[in-house]
Design a protein around this motif. Structure first.
Motif, mmCIF file in Angstrom:
data_model
loop_
_atom_site.group_PDB
_atom_site.id
_atom_site.type_symbol
_atom_site.label_atom_id
_atom_site.label_comp_id
_atom_site.label_asym_id
_atom_site.label_seq_id
_atom_site.Cartn_x
_atom_site.Cartn_y
_atom_site.Cartn_z
ATOM 1 N N VAL A 1 0.832 -1.204 0.000
ATOM 2 C CA VAL A 1 0.000 0.000 0.000
ATOM 3 C C VAL A 1 0.869 1.256 0.000
ATOM 4 O O VAL A 1 0.612 2.198 -0.755
ATOM 5 C CB VAL A 1 -0.968 -0.004 1.206
ATOM 6 N N GLU B 1 0.882 4.078 -2.962
ATOM 7 C CA GLU B 1 0.582 5.472 -2.651
ATOM 8 C C GLU B 1 1.736 6.393 -3.043
ATOM 9 O O GLU B 1 1.530 7.438 -3.666
ATOM 10 C CB GLU B 1 0.279 5.611 -1.156
ATOM 11 N N PRO C 1 -4.683 9.628 -2.632
ATOM 12 C CA PRO C 1 -5.994 9.051 -2.305
ATOM 13 C C PRO C 1 -6.838 10.042 -1.507
ATOM 14 O O PRO C 1 -6.318 10.787 -0.683
ATOM 15 C CB PRO C 1 -5.645 7.822 -1.457
ATOM 16 N N ARG D 1 -8.137 6.560 2.822
ATOM 17 C CA ARG D 1 -7.337 5.358 3.077
ATOM 18 C C ARG D 1 -7.936 4.697 4.304
ATOM 19 O O ARG D 1 -8.021 5.316 5.354
ATOM 20 C CB ARG D 1 -5.880 5.743 3.305
ATOM 21 N N ASP E 1 -5.853 0.703 7.840
ATOM 22 C CA ASP E 1 -4.451 0.733 8.273
ATOM 23 C C ASP E 1 -4.198 0.034 9.608
ATOM 24 O O ASP E 1 -3.172 -0.595 9.793
ATOM 25 C CB ASP E 1 -3.954 2.173 8.409
ATOM 26 N N ILE F 1 -6.576 -3.129 3.280
ATOM 27 C CA ILE F 1 -6.414 -1.686 3.169
ATOM 28 C C ILE F 1 -6.984 -1.235 1.830
ATOM 29 O O ILE F 1 -6.713 -1.833 0.788
ATOM 30 C CB ILE F 1 -4.937 -1.259 3.315
ATOM 31 N N LEU G 1 -7.485 2.012 -0.770
ATOM 32 C CA LEU G 1 -7.075 3.348 -1.211
ATOM 33 C C LEU G 1 -8.088 3.816 -2.245
ATOM 34 O O LEU G 1 -8.249 3.180 -3.294
ATOM 35 C CB LEU G 1 -5.684 3.318 -1.848
#
Length: 155
Positions: free
Chosen positions: A56, A60, A71, A74, A77, A83, A85
């Motif tokens: 991730v 990102e 994003p 999100r 986490d 996860i 995005l």
């Protein structure tokens, strides 16, 4: 309606970033005909929480650096089991391998056209099963006994 050029550009960059971090079973669907909120879904998985986070973070960073995309949301986490995005044009789902089997998002979107991905991303297909076999984990146990329908909807 089909996914925009921008969406396809984001999907390809995200898929390559995921492949570079050794994600498993990367696949993307053009969902623009069935959803008005986004054009494409990208799915990827990893065998542990730490790798999910790493994938991730790489997606990102790469999308921000190379394409100027950040994003708008999100989620997930804290546990790093799934996860999400949300880039508006695309939504990226990176799941722990067990969650990937359990939730089987591919079954939900199987009627949507699959998007072509970079070769490195395509080469990740079957890696989750390969990893499970090498480590002695039976991912089918996690899906065993699940009903085909939940609240009247197919899984």
């Amino acid at each position: 309606m089909t996914a925009t050029d921008r969406s396809i550009e984001l999907v390809n960059a995200a898929a390559q970033a995921a492949a570079d971090r050794l994600a498993h079973d990367i696949i993307a669907y053009d969902v623009s005909d069935v959803l008005s909120i986004t054009d494409a879904f990208l799915l990827a998985s990893a065998p542990n929480d730490r790798q999910v986070k790493s994938i991730v973070d790489e997606i990102e960073e790469r999308l921000n650096k190379d394409l100027g995309a950040k994003p708008v949301r999100r989620e997930g986490d804290r546990d790093a089991r799934w996860i999400l995005l949300d880039y508006v044009d695309i939504v990226v789902h990176v799941q722990h391998s067990e969650e990937r089997v359990f939730y089987a998002l591919e079954r939900l979107w199987k009627d949507c056209p699959e998007l072509s991905l970079p070769e490195d991303a395509q080469n990740t297909r079957g890696k989750a099963a390969e990893h499970a076999e090498l480590t002695g984990v039976d991912l089918s146990e996690h899906a065993a006994g699940l009903p085909d329908e939940v609240d009247g909807e197919l899984r």
